[in-house]
Scaffold this motif. Structure first.
Motif, PDB file in Angstrom:
ATOM      1  N   THR A   1      14.188  26.891  56.396  1.00 35.13           N
ATOM      2  CA  THR A   1      14.926  28.058  55.913  1.00 35.13           C
ATOM      3  C   THR A   1      16.098  28.369  56.835  1.00 35.13           C
ATOM      4  N   GLY A   2      17.036  29.132  56.312  1.00 33.32           N
ATOM      5  CA  GLY A   2      18.153  29.607  57.123  1.00 33.32           C
ATOM      6  C   GLY A   2      18.417  31.066  56.860  1.00 33.32           C
ATOM      7  N   ASP A   3      17.379  31.769  56.402  1.00 35.02           N
ATOM      8  CA  ASP A   3      17.559  33.188  56.103  1.00 35.02           C
ATOM      9  C   ASP A   3      16.217  33.899  56.174  1.00 35.02           C
ATOM     10  N   ALA A   4      16.272  35.211  56.138  1.00 35.07           N
ATOM     11  CA  ALA A   4      15.077  36.043  56.103  1.00 35.07           C
ATOM     12  C   ALA A   4      15.265  37.081  55.012  1.00 35.07           C
TER      13      ALA A   4
ATOM     14  N   THR B   1      26.638  31.993  62.851  1.00 35.03           N
ATOM     15  CA  THR B   1      26.191  30.658  62.439  1.00 35.03           C
ATOM     16  C   THR B   1      25.764  30.604  60.985  1.00 35.03           C
ATOM     17  N   GLY B   2      25.862  31.723  60.276  1.00 33.40           N
ATOM     18  CA  GLY B   2      25.529  31.751  58.859  1.00 33.40           C
ATOM     19  C   GLY B   2      24.120  32.188  58.539  1.00 33.40           C
ATOM     20  N   TYR B   3      23.329  32.559  59.570  1.00 29.43           N
ATOM     21  CA  TYR B   3      21.971  33.035  59.280  1.00 29.43           C
ATOM     22  C   TYR B   3      22.075  34.395  58.583  1.00 29.43           C
ATOM     23  N   ARG B   4      21.326  34.539  57.504  1.00 30.94           N
ATOM     24  CA  ARG B   4      21.469  35.714  56.641  1.00 30.94           C
ATOM     25  C   ARG B   4      20.155  36.487  56.552  1.00 30.94           C
ATOM     26  N   VAL B   5      20.245  37.800  56.682  1.00 31.04           N
ATOM     27  CA  VAL B   5      19.104  38.697  56.490  1.00 31.04           C
ATOM     28  C   VAL B   5      19.425  39.568  55.285  1.00 31.04           C
ATOM     29  N   GLU B   6      18.565  39.526  54.286  1.00 34.36           N
ATOM     30  CA  GLU B   6      18.859  40.225  53.035  1.00 34.36           C
ATOM     31  C   GLU B   6      17.716  41.169  52.678  1.00 34.36           C
ATOM     32  N   PHE B   7      18.071  42.350  52.165  1.00 35.31           N
ATOM     33  CA  PHE B   7      17.099  43.357  51.769  1.00 35.31           C
ATOM     34  C   PHE B   7      17.102  43.501  50.252  1.00 35.31           C
ATOM     35  N   LEU B   8      15.900  43.494  49.672  1.00 30.28           N
ATOM     36  CA  LEU B   8      15.738  43.523  48.226  1.00 30.28           C
ATOM     37  C   LEU B   8      14.776  44.634  47.838  1.00 30.28           C
ATOM     38  N   THR B   9      14.900  45.103  46.608  1.00 26.30           N
ATOM     39  CA  THR B   9      13.967  46.099  46.091  1.00 26.30           C
ATOM     40  C   THR B   9      13.721  45.815  44.625  1.00 26.30           C
ATOM     41  N   SER B  10      12.691  46.437  44.081  1.00 27.03           N
ATOM     42  CA  SER B  10      12.354  46.214  42.681  1.00 27.03           C
ATOM     43  C   SER B  10      13.381  46.896  41.784  1.00 27.03           C
TER      44      SER B  10
ATOM     45  N   ILE C   1       1.997  27.026  61.399  1.00 22.01           N
ATOM     46  CA  ILE C   1       3.457  26.908  61.456  1.00 22.01           C
ATOM     47  C   ILE C   1       4.071  28.082  62.187  1.00 22.01           C
ATOM     48  N   ALA C   2       4.912  27.767  63.154  1.00 23.64           N
ATOM     49  CA  ALA C   2       5.720  28.785  63.820  1.00 23.64           C
ATOM     50  C   ALA C   2       7.086  28.836  63.150  1.00 23.64           C
ATOM     51  N   PRO C   3       7.677  30.016  63.008  1.00 24.45           N
ATOM     52  CA  PRO C   3       9.024  30.099  62.439  1.00 24.45           C
ATOM     53  C   PRO C   3      10.042  29.555  63.432  1.00 24.45           C
ATOM     54  N   ASP C   4      11.233  29.247  62.947  1.00 21.46           N
ATOM     55  CA  ASP C   4      12.303  28.914  63.875  1.00 21.46           C
ATOM     56  C   ASP C   4      12.600  30.125  64.751  1.00 21.46           C
ATOM     57  N   THR C   5      13.255  29.876  65.886  1.00 22.86           N
ATOM     58  CA  THR C   5      13.443  30.926  66.880  1.00 22.86           C
ATOM     59  C   THR C   5      14.183  32.134  66.324  1.00 22.86           C
ATOM     60  N   MET C   6      15.240  31.903  65.540  1.00 16.97           N
ATOM     61  CA  MET C   6      16.013  33.015  64.998  1.00 16.97           C
ATOM     62  C   MET C   6      15.182  33.844  64.029  1.00 16.97           C
ATOM     63  N   SER C   7      14.476  33.186  63.112  1.00 21.30           N
ATOM     64  CA  SER C   7      13.650  33.926  62.153  1.00 21.30           C
ATOM     65  C   SER C   7      12.587  34.741  62.868  1.00 21.30           C
ATOM     66  N   GLY C   8      11.936  34.120  63.856  1.00 22.30           N
ATOM     67  CA  GLY C   8      10.903  34.831  64.591  1.00 22.30           C
ATOM     68  C   GLY C   8      11.445  36.046  65.313  1.00 22.30           C
TER      69      GLY C   8
ATOM     70  N   THR D   1      10.818  32.103  52.343  1.00 25.22           N
ATOM     71  CA  THR D   1      10.211  30.985  53.052  1.00 25.22           C
ATOM     72  C   THR D   1       9.552  31.397  54.363  1.00 25.22           C
ATOM     73  N   VAL D   2      10.079  32.400  55.061  1.00 22.60           N
ATOM     74  CA  VAL D   2       9.432  32.834  56.305  1.00 22.60           C
ATOM     75  C   VAL D   2       8.032  33.356  55.990  1.00 22.60           C
ATOM     76  N   ALA D   3       7.863  34.042  54.876  1.00 23.80           N
ATOM     77  CA  ALA D   3       6.527  34.474  54.450  1.00 23.80           C
ATOM     78  C   ALA D   3       5.675  33.267  54.064  1.00 23.80           C
ATOM     79  N   PHE D   4       6.252  32.326  53.349  1.00 19.99           N
ATOM     80  CA  PHE D   4       5.529  31.119  52.926  1.00 19.99           C
ATOM     81  C   PHE D   4       4.927  30.393  54.131  1.00 19.99           C
ATOM     82  N   GLN D   5       5.626  30.399  55.253  1.00 21.71           N
ATOM     83  CA  GLN D   5       5.132  29.725  56.445  1.00 21.71           C
ATOM     84  C   GLN D   5       3.796  30.295  56.926  1.00 21.71           C
ATOM     85  N   THR D   6       3.532  31.560  56.647  1.00 18.73           N
ATOM     86  CA  THR D   6       2.281  32.175  57.096  1.00 18.73           C
ATOM     87  C   THR D   6       1.085  31.730  56.261  1.00 18.73           C
ATOM     88  N   TYR D   7       1.325  31.096  55.113  1.00 18.08           N
ATOM     89  CA  TYR D   7       0.216  30.747  54.228  1.00 18.08           C
ATOM     90  C   TYR D   7      -0.648  29.617  54.778  1.00 18.08           C
ATOM     91  N   ALA D   8      -0.121  28.838  55.710  1.00 20.09           N
ATOM     92  CA  ALA D   8      -0.968  27.833  56.348  1.00 20.09           C
ATOM     93  C   ALA D   8      -2.170  28.509  56.997  1.00 20.09           C
TER      94      ALA D   8
END
Length: 367
Positions: free
Chosen positions: A149-152, A201-210, A100-107, A128-135
């Motif tokens: 997906t519509g976010d990273a 266009t609403g694409y969202r990049v979010e940063f998370l921590t423990s 699986i290749a990610p969509d252009t924006m995610s990539g 989900t972008v990580a999930f795509q690599t599991y193939a």
């Protein structure tokens, strides 16, 4: 579940090696020098690069206990970067190999963050972008409905961000180089710090921590010195997800080396977070996708003889206490489909047998 031909799995491994070599050479050119530094009784590799004025700049490389990093330090030399060949390999893997290749924006976003040093600074691509690599990691074809997906989402451990003494370039600059319309999203707490960025266009990049313990941290953005001016939202259960992550390749352009969660941890984590989502609107859609991805991974891990991996991390989650047990029970009993319950029963039964645990009778499934 259909498996990916061994020829393409081998090609992915070759692509991964070439892409990592290319990224390593770009990050650490031959004129620099590696230094081993002890910080709080642990050894880390840093890289000193002359700045042209008699001084030097220092970059964080990684822990000395990481065998792959140490091997590369010891054999540091310029690698030939065969860009065209790698692009052809990516094309073959996605068009013919079933990966699986990610969509252009995610990539493009992940590529920009990787080039800035995100994964060198031990960031982890999640969602989900990580999930795509599991193939590619598991060697199975994943259903399309589970990968949209519509976010990273990006995670980094809080302590790592404080201790590496290095940082990404400004996150806003990296994202605006991909799309000039990216802007910081005001934080829900009213803080001037931002943990999320969104384009027109609403694409969202979010940063998370423990989360660092008290629930008082949950609604406040955490200051992350290594994230180029971005903060991160503390999230419960995230430390479990990003423990012992894996290196792999995102199939964008000529291949982007990334770090992702272990797929067994991803599956268990999705069960837990699904129970924390609301049952209306976008939250309900995300909850349904959480469950679908978990169910897909139950089957994929079982089919690829990784039941023991799943059993080990499931048991780890179960032993973390009543809140974790309640979430796992709720997901298993009332959120999984009948097929998903069967798949969970099967992989836990097999996995427990392989690691010497009693049969999984604690959670009454199939209800």
């Amino acid at each position: 579940m259909k498996k990916i031909d061994l020829v393409y799995q081998t090609m992915l491994a070759e692509l991964g090696q070439r892409s990592m070599d290319a990224a390593w050479t770009a990050d650490f050119p031959p004129e620099g020098r590696f230094q081993r530094v002890v910080v709080k009784e642990r050894s880390y590799w840093y890289f000193d690069l002359p700045d042209g004025s008699g001084g030097k700049s220092r970059r964080y490389v990684g822990p000395a206990e990481d065998d792959e990093i140490t091997r590369r330090v010891e054999t540091h030399q310029r690698q030939k970067d065969d860009l065209l060949a790698r692009r052809r390999m990516v094309s073959s893997l996605t068009r013919e190999g079933g990966m699986i290749a990610p969509d252009t924006m995610s990539g493009a976003i992940v590529e920009a963050l990787a080039s800035g040093g995100l994964f060198r600074l031990r960031g982890v691509l999640i969602g989900t972008v990580a999930f795509q690599t599991y193939a590619g990691l598991l060697g199975v074809r994943l259903p399309a409905a589970a990968i949209l997906t519509g976010d990273a989402d990006i995670a980094q451990d809080y302590a790592i961000s404080r201790e590496v003494e290095d940082t990404l370039p400004p996150i806003v600059d990296l994202l605006q180089n991909v799309d000039p319309s990216f802007r910081p999203v005001p934080h829900r707490s009213g803080s001037i710090a931002s943990s999320a960025f969104q384009n027109a266009t609403g694409y969202r990049v979010e940063f998370l921590t423990s989360n660092r313990g008290s629930n008082g941290y949950i609604d406040q953005p955490a200051s992350m010195p290594a994230l180029g001016g971005a903060s991160a939202d503390p999230l419960r259960f995230l430390d479990f997800l990003i423990k012992d992550p894996l290196r792999t390749i995102l199939l964008h352009k000529s291949g982007v080396p990334v770090t992702v969660p272990d797929p067994a941890r991803y599956a268990v984590h999705k069960m837990i977070v699904a129970t924390r989502r609301r049952t209306d609107g976008l939250s309900a859609v995300k909850r349904d996708k959480d469950i679908r991805q978990a169910e897909v991974l139950f089957e994929a891990l079982y089919e690829t003889r990784r039941a023991s991996d799943f059993a080990i991390v499931f048991e780890e989650a179960w032993q973390r206490g009543p809140a974790w047990q309640e979430a796992l029970q709720k997901a298993a009993n009332s959120m999984l489909s009948a097929e998903g319950q069967d798949a969970l029963n099967r992989i836990r039964r097999q996995g427990n047998m392989e690691i010497g645990l009693d049969p999984p009778e604690d959670i009454p499934l199939g209800t």
